[in-house]
Design an enzyme around this catalytic site. Sequence first.
Site: not given
Ligand SMILES: O[C@@H]1[C@@H](O)[C@H](O[C@@H]2CO[C@@H](O[C@@H]3CO[C@@H](O)[C@H](O)[C@H]3O)[C@H](O)[C@H]2O)OC[C@H]1O
Length: 475
Positions: A188, A292
């Site tokens: 990411e 993920e």
């Molecule tokens: O380590 C993991 C990590 O890799 C993961 O990162 C998040 C991924 O998503 C980001 O936000 C999402 C983006 O898509 C939208 O549709 C969702 O609603 C959002 O939540 C977020 O900022 C990252 O941190 O997250 C989980 C960790 O455990």
Amino acid sequence: MSYIKVSGTKLVDGKGEEIILRGAGLGGWMNMENFITGYPGCEFQIRGALAEVVGKEKSEFFFDRFLEYFFTENDAILFKSLGLNCIRIAFNYRHFEDDMNPRVLKTSGFKHLDRVIDACAKHGIYTILDLHTAPGGQNTDWHSDAGTHIANFWLHKDFQDRVIWLWTELAKHYKDNTWIAGYNPLNEPTDPTHTTLLQFYSRIYTAIRSVDPHHALFLDGNTFASDFSHFGDAHKQWENTAYSIHDYSVFGFPQSPEVYVGSENQKGRMRRSYERKREWMDERGLCVWNGEWGPVYARSEYDGAKTDEINSHRYQVLKDQLDIYNQDRLSWSIWLYKDIGYQGMVHVSRSSKYMTLFKDFLAKKYRLSVDAWGADDTYVRSAYQPLIDLIKQEIPPENQNLYPFPVWKMESRVERLARCILVSEFLVKEWAEHFRGMGEKELDEVAKSFSLENCLTRDGLNKILTDNATLVAGK
Ligand SMILES: O[C@@H]1[C@@H](O)[C@H](O[C@@H]2CO[C@@H](O[C@@H]3CO[C@@H](O)[C@H](O)[C@H]3O)[C@H](O)[C@H]2O)OC[C@H]1O
């Protein structure tokens, strides 16, 4: 046995036959995370705090035991029995390199990583190695273990050079291991320029290929693996490379704009969000891996009588996402294999030593809503709303949306920084104090809470994954 390779849009085995990788992420292990493992802040902070409370030696003992118990051969047996065939292993660079002693390989880092890769291989499970943190932090979030929201990795060439060096060392070590399906060099990224990332990927590709010509690479898109729009023709320089999206659906989180019922309209929105992320690959006939995804779940201790109902909607999200993926014969890795009860396929029992010890503390973390991941902010909204209102009032709208917008809106930026970094920091010492006075026997018992024998399985989730583990629909 032969290496898994990328061939056009597919992953194939040595005979050229398609292989679809379906499994989960081993997060919270060699990269511990707040909501997964139960502490506040970042891993480097709690490691430092525990060393102050129990001393360096005992603290290292505890974390070593934790790493041992968190994933053993029993976990591999369970995982395989569910019909899944691949684990994405998240690891923290700090296991292999000390910031105060850069470019000196800590071979101790291989102890548990090798052990788990081998345990998986023994039970027919592929692994993908995911560098989840990089020096300086490659993204703005807690899981890059940087303790700040500025992704300094993109601002300091030396941080990038160190990761090039580290991956060269890792690839040298793993180059002959055919049970490793590939390398996922950086989780990411959030590169505000969108172009430094491409330069970095070209460098890491060349470095890995100089020592390991065989393993596939899985490259995350920018902005939390959601955006390939600046990649242009970059793929032309990279062979045997797949591209990784992270397909979290907002419908699977407490922030969902509405209750998810699987209406045609909602399914259409879910599909469009997924298709947008993979558009660049589809236009060029490239291989996509969903590295993920997955909803989070309500917990009876916090959500009470509503728990089952909420989770039935979350399972519907899961099923509808899988329907889409099956149509596309997609390889995926759901987030998350094991945690303390929010998202994992397996979770530490509430009657375990760790959960009993931290019961009140975890309730406080919940009230303060310090874990940003899907957190319900009911108890603290009134505290942060005035700050959001102030920014709205004083900052012109065109300056409110700072990168990584649009994934982070202004409101979510304020909440993440305030809760996940600022308030969390005040809780670090309190977490560590729970261990004061413990000897090795007791520390071992606490760490053992994470072993499979002290865990429960989330059967609703696991059944859906098993039902879909090998399902594909012809296009
Ligand atoms: O380590 C993991 C990590 O890799 C993961 O990162 C998040 C991924 O998503 C980001 O936000 C999402 C983006 O898509 C939208 O549709 C969702 O609603 C959002 O939540 C977020 O900022 C990252 O941190 O997250 C989980 C960790 O455990």
